[in-house]
Scaffold this motif. Structure first.
Motif, PDB file in Angstrom:
ATOM      1  N   GLN A  39      83.570   6.263 -78.672  1.00 14.93           N
ATOM      2  CA  GLN A  39      84.985   6.020 -78.397  1.00 14.93           C
ATOM      3  C   GLN A  39      85.181   4.718 -77.626  1.00 14.93           C
ATOM      4  N   ARG A  98      88.211   5.761 -86.497  1.00  9.34           N
ATOM      5  CA  ARG A  98      86.950   5.861 -85.740  1.00  9.34           C
ATOM      6  C   ARG A  98      87.037   6.963 -84.687  1.00  9.34           C
ATOM      7  N   GLU A  99      88.175   7.032 -83.996  1.00  2.00           N
ATOM      8  CA  GLU A  99      88.329   8.035 -82.946  1.00  2.00           C
ATOM      9  C   GLU A  99      88.247   9.447 -83.515  1.00  2.00           C
ATOM     10  N   ARG A 100      88.952   9.708 -84.594  1.00  6.22           N
ATOM     11  CA  ARG A 100      88.947  11.055 -85.158  1.00  6.22           C
ATOM     12  C   ARG A 100      87.641  11.357 -85.889  1.00  6.22           C
ATOM     13  N   PHE A 140      91.224   2.108 -85.466  1.00 10.27           N
ATOM     14  CA  PHE A 140      90.823   2.794 -84.236  1.00 10.27           C
ATOM     15  C   PHE A 140      91.023   4.301 -84.356  1.00 10.27           C
ATOM     16  N   GLU A 173      79.706  10.899 -78.001  1.00  8.55           N
ATOM     17  CA  GLU A 173      81.104  10.749 -78.412  1.00  8.55           C
ATOM     18  C   GLU A 173      81.822   9.731 -77.540  1.00  8.55           C
ATOM     19  N   GLU A 174      81.588   9.795 -76.228  1.00  7.50           N
ATOM     20  CA  GLU A 174      82.250   8.846 -75.325  1.00  7.50           C
ATOM     21  C   GLU A 174      81.770   7.426 -75.572  1.00  7.50           C
ATOM     22  N   ALA A 194      84.698   1.876 -80.037  1.00 12.41           N
ATOM     23  CA  ALA A 194      85.876   1.742 -80.905  1.00 12.41           C
ATOM     24  C   ALA A 194      87.027   1.092 -80.148  1.00 12.41           C
ATOM     25  N   ALA A 195      87.192   1.452 -78.871  1.00 13.63           N
ATOM     26  CA  ALA A 195      88.259   0.831 -78.073  1.00 13.63           C
ATOM     27  C   ALA A 195      88.009  -0.654 -77.869  1.00 13.63           C
TER      28      ALA A 195
END
Length: 417
Positions: free
Chosen positions: A406, A145-147, A142, A402-403, A409-410
């Protein structure tokens, strides 16, 4: 030196300090999301000489917990004792003539199912350690993926800032020509030059933010001196098709395993209140008569005041705390799933609307205004206004993409089992 120049020097220094490799070398290597996951040891790949410490630590803890299971299965060792009595006394007991030698072997017998409860507690701890190690893998994936998404968004903003600089350079050139031929007042040229200077400063800030985002990504696998280059296009991250909030999720499994560990500890502590006898057998030799005699014995502690009641109460309290944490984890998990789903659907809708409708309309409006400006039909303020509207839509599209990533990914993290 002006404030803008000072700002430019600062951002340029930060960029040069963070980038150790030439820009051309970075441009040749575009790190994909799968490459980032592979470098972080989330996906198996070659040349894994040193495992990622973010997952190596939890895995080592799981190995330690499994070793404790083997230790818990072992029974108490026998005890050997040797005694010599009546040595070097006085009178008839002087010297070694009246010495008595005793050799015995004792064995502690575990009562109250101590071994069984000890093994079950150790096994519950090993299961919990395995789940925590799996959760560490999921958390690392996670984070990658986030970064990576943050670095991609930063790269996209750099491209946007470069486009703004190119556009403002063209506007400043045209404004200068129109002022020279007398079709625009000098104020228009000054306004265009100010907009260009601001755009260049924003580009320097975007470059610095991109370096910071890529450095944060590379830190996940210990590479700090030369952060990789990521593409400005967002990767496709599909959320899981099904996610049952009531049963799935490693976070819930960890919370349930903690409750099982606490329950096993209660049983183990209760077994310890039963005293263990020590059974012994041996032989005694009398030096004076050269006779031998066999000995048998039993010793057992008397549980008058210490019946392990304090440890039992503590274990019961830990179980209540673990049960409460499990209930909280379930509520948080369901809420996190609901929130991530809503964020993904909302971001998906915004991306579709912005990319299919808003951005094409803004691009066409800007194109028409720029044509009119070149022909002297629109003032500079109209061009800047249309450009700012288009840029705002592009920025909103980057944020929505991006959101969306994210949130996906969450959801992947929440669905991991």
């Amino acid at each position: 030196m002006s404030a803008i120049n000072w700002r430019g020097v600062l951002f340029a220094g930060l960029t040069l300090a963070a980038i150790a490799t030439p820009v051309a070398a970075q441009e040749r290597e575009r790190l994909s999301l799968d490459d980032a996951l592979r470098r972080a040891d989330v996906i198996a790949g070659p040349n894994h000489a040193a495992p990622n410490p973010r997952i190596a630590g939890p895995r080592a803890q799981a190995d330690a917990a499994r070793a404790l299971v083997g230790q818990a299965r072992l029974r108490p060792n026998p005890e050997v004792s040797f005694e010599a009595e009546n040595i070097a006394g006085s009178g008839a007991l002087s010297g070694l003539r009246a010495t008595e030698y005793t050799f015995s072997i004792g064995q502690r017998l575990e009562l109250g199912n101590k071994r069984g409860t000890r093994v079950r507690a150790a096994q519950a701890g090993a299961d919990l350690a395995d789940l925590r190690a799996d959760l560490a893998d999921v958390d690392l994936a996670f984070l990658v993926r986030e970064r990576y998404l943050a670095a991609t968004a930063a790269a996209a903003r750099v491209e946007l800032a470069r486009d703004v600089v190119t556009r403002n350079e063209e506007l400043a050139r045209i404004a200068g020509l129109l002022v020279e031929v007398g079709r625009e007042p000098p104020l228009r040229a000054l306004r265009a030059e100010a907009a260009l200077a601001e755009a260049r400063a924003e580009l320097e800030a975007a470059d610095a933010a991109s370096v910071a985002a890529r450095t944060a990504l590379a830190s996940l696998w210990g590479e700090l001196n030369s952060p990789p280059t990521v593409p400005a296009s967002f990767p496709v991250i599909d959320p899981p098709a099904r996610l049952l909030a009531a049963t799935d999720g490693l976070a819930l499994k960890v919370a349930r395993a903690e409750s099982r560990v606490a329950a096993a500890e209660i049983a183990r502590e209760r077994s310890l209140r039963v005293p263990d006898p020590v059974v012994s057998a041996g032989v005694r030799r009398f030096a004076e008569s050269n006779d031998n005699a066999f000995l048998v014995g039993v010793s057992i502690p008397l549980p008058f005041s210490n019946r392990n009641q304090g440890n039992i109460a503590a274990a019961e309290a830990e179980f209540r705390a673990a049960s409460a944490r499990e209930a909280v984890a379930l509520a948080d998990f369901e809420q996190a799933v609901t929130r991530a789903r809503a964020q993904f659907l909302a971001a998906e809708m915004r991306v579709e609307t912005l990319s299919a409708t808003s951005l094409p309309q803004a691009e066409e409006a800007l194109r028409l205004v720029r044509i009119g400006y070149r022909n002297g039909r629109f003032p500079l303020i109209e061009v800047l206004s249309a450009a700012e509207a288009r840029d705002a839509i592009r920025e909103a599209l980057i944020a929505a993409q991006e959101e969306r990533g994210q949130a996906a990914a969450a959801l992947i993290r929440l669905a991991a089992q």
